[in-house]
Enzyme design. Structure first.
Site: not given
Ligand code: GDP
Length: 588
Positions: A15, A18-19, A38-39, A78, A132, A197
């Site tokens: 969680v 970044g999914k 396009g997509i 998952h 980051r 992402a």
């Molecule tokens: P999930 O729970 O795996 O779906 O995660 P999210 O996609 O919701 O991402 C969680 C947090 O991490 C969010 O605030 C995103 O903006 C941040 N985030 C995701 N990918 C990246 C990245 O590549 N770089 C940065 N800086 N933040 C990211």
């Protein structure tokens, strides 16, 4: 040559790693070149046509293309992976395992890896959030290697260290892995692609490696699956205004047409119905039209669509369906579904734990994991925990197996009371890895406690010397002062002389007028010995040994020498020599 179908891709990871952001980024990818298609939005999925992928990857493209594109399942995680199944495995052909490179492996990452291993699904690791890394200079949508070349050495080293950690973590699960650009053979090594992402860096390589993997590993399967009988998986059962109950499905095989009869695996039996409508989302620019769906006559795998059909009430998310043309087909489908369920649930042991999970996928994954750590399973089923489960678990001979593992399911009323009554332990978790860890830890602790009890119960070696000046009584029982030369002396042990002949049984011990149960090395005390007469069997000044029973001696010599003091060890060896003079195999 038959047409290849679109591979289905799923994104997994812990969680917040970044999914969702990655899927969004891929979905929102816009390419300036007008020629690229396009997509396409599907129900529950997003399709990226190969031309668009080529555009995104244009600076680095080096694969020959045979697939029409990639279909990403929109539900990340998952759960989607274990819930959405197809015949004999997971719905997704490929996966992206996303890991926040700054955080590394977390429980759900481990869970995801073990699921991928169970289903033998090829995957790529997206080492996310490289933007980051302190000092990182981002450039939007750049291929990773281009971005990498612009970083200073310090920043590079930071990322390298993180990647090495990931390699180590994957190795623990039996995977050899490396950064993608250092891999020669992608069939042996899992590729790690550093990405962001948010900025899109690394996404070109990520997509290209997915295409490569799909073509390498799956070409045969994909080719087989584009034609023939329609087969799919139910994503979701939904009430839709004006349409009644509908099913969102992923078609993974064949072509489905309006009017086709389909069989769906229900909880108790197979549901047979016919397709009244196949709906796709309407493209964004046509959104003004009253319905958000458009109706199509037929659809070809892989695709996400909404099905309109009667009798969908009893359908469960995660079930599979198949187009059928005859009674025979329905019968075969029913038998196959039943068999598949049985194959998963019935490879069980006489003695073992009870396992209850929420889906067939999680059941299969947990069965595999438990086998791996050699925990026997008596019963494995999908469903909530009920009192029968408690009875089954309690009927185990071994206490270690009087256990119920409940993954993502409820405990029905009364279960906890019943479990307390029968001494059954329930482990209830919703992360596979936490569940396994807790059970493993508990079993280890229990085993240690037992071991300790066993050691306690063993007769330990001791060497004592009778003190002639302290003979208090000569017989029935003889009472005499002794000094413990080595080891520890307890009540009720037998004694022998250095020539191996018996020298009575220790009945009681007294020190300063008090009864004691153990006498340690160096102590002097009075001992009552039954079965000997001093002056006849014994002189009253000899050295004696505790006659350790053969079975105990064997365990001591094999496993527990370390628990003995140096003197005790020596005394024990002398004792063994005495015994082995007559029989060299004594205690072996
Ligand atoms: P999930 O729970 O795996 O779906 O995660 P999210 O996609 O919701 O991402 C969680 C947090 O991490 C969010 O605030 C995103 O903006 C941040 N985030 C995701 N990918 C990246 C990245 O590549 N770089 C940065 N800086 N933040 C990211």
């Amino acid at each position: 040559m038959k047409q290849l179908r679109t591979p289905i891709v799923s994104v997994l990871g812990h969680v917040d790693h970044g999914k969702t952001t990655l899927l969004d980024k891929i979905r929102r990818t816009r390419v300036t070149a007008k020629e690229a298609g396009g997509i396409t939005q599907h129900i529950g999925a997003t399709e990226i046509p190969i031309d668009l992928i080529k555009q995104i990857c244009k600076d680095i493209w080096n694969v020959k293309v045979t697939i029409p594109g990639l279909l990403f399942i929109d539900t990340p995680g998952h759960k989607a992976f274990t819930n959405l199944r197809r015949r004999g495995g997971a719905l997704a052909d490929l996966a992206i395992l996303i890991v926040d490179v700054n955080e590394g492996f977390k429980p759900q990452t481990e869970e995801a890896v073990s699921i991928l291993r169970t289903f033998k699904t090829p995957f790529v690791v997206a080492a996310n959030k490289i933007d980051r890394i302190p000092g990182w200079q981002s450039s939007e949508y750049a291929p990773f290697l281009k971005s990498w070349a612009q970083q200073d050495d310090f920043t590079k080293q930071k990322l390298e260290n993180k990647i090495y950690e990931l390699i180590g973590d994957l190795y623990r699960f039996g995977f050899s892995a490396d950064r993608f650009d250092r891999i020669k053979d992608f069939t042996r090594t899992v590729a790690i692609v550093p990405i962001s992402a948010i900025t899109g860096e690394g996404i070109p390589e990520l997509l290209m490696i997915l295409v490569g993997l799909a073509q390498k590993y799956l070409e045969e399967n994909l080719r087989l699956q584009v034609e023939g009988k329609a087969k799919g998986t139910i994503l979701e059962v939904k009430e839709e205004k004006g349409l009644g109950i509908t099913c969102d499905v992923i078609l993974y095989d064949g072509t489905l047409k309006v009017g086709d009869t389909i069989a769906i695996a229900g909880k108790d039996d197979v549901i047979v119905t016919h397709v009244k409508g196949i709906l796709k989302p309407r493209p964004a620019k046509e959104m003004r039209v009253e319905s958000k769906f458009q109706s199509v006559k037929s659809v070809t795998a892989a695709a996400g669509v909404k099905l309109v059909a009667p009798n969908l009430e009893g359908v469960l998310a995660g079930s599979e369906f198949e187009a059928v043309e005859s009674e025979e087909d329905i019968k075969n489908f029913r038998e196959r579904v039943k068999k598949e369920y049985e194959e998963i649930s019935i490879q069980t042991d006489e003695e073992g734990v009870v396992l209850k999970t929420d889906t067939l996928g999680s059941l299969e994954a947990l069965i595999n994991e438990l086998k791996e750590i050699e925990i026997p399973i008596k019963k494995a089923e999908v469903g909530d925990v009920d009192k029968r489960d408690v009875v089954e678990a309690s009927a185990n001979r071994d206490e270690l197996n009087r256990v119920i593992l409940a993954f993502n399911v409820k405990l029905l009323p009364g279960v906890e009371e019943e479990a307390a009554k029968y001494g059954v332990r329930i482990f209830k978790e919703d992360i596979i890895y936490t569940l396994l860890d807790k059970v493993k830890q508990w079993r280890e602790e229990e085993k240690l406690a037992r071991e300790r009890q066993k050691i306690e119960a063993l007769v330990k070696p001791a060497k004592i010397k009778l003190l002639k000046e302290f003979i208090f009584r000569r017989s029935k029982p003889a009472v005499v002062g002794v000094k413990i030369l080595a080891g520890e002396l307890r009540k009720d042990v037998r004694l022998i002389k250095p020539d191996g002949s018996p020298a009575g049984v220790v009945r009681s011990m007294q020190k300063e007028g008090e009864n004691v149960s153990v006498a340690k090395e160096g102590e002097e005390l009075a001992v009552a010995i039954d079965g000997v007469t001093i002056g006849r069997h014994l002189e009253g000044d000899e050295v004696l040994y505790v006659d350790v029973p053969e079975r105990h001696a064997k365990i001591l010599e094999r496993d527990l020498m370390d628990t003995l003091s140096e003197e005790a060890k020596k005394a024990f060896k002398e004792f063994l020599e005495i015994k082995r003079k007559e029989n060299p195999f004594w205690g072996k």
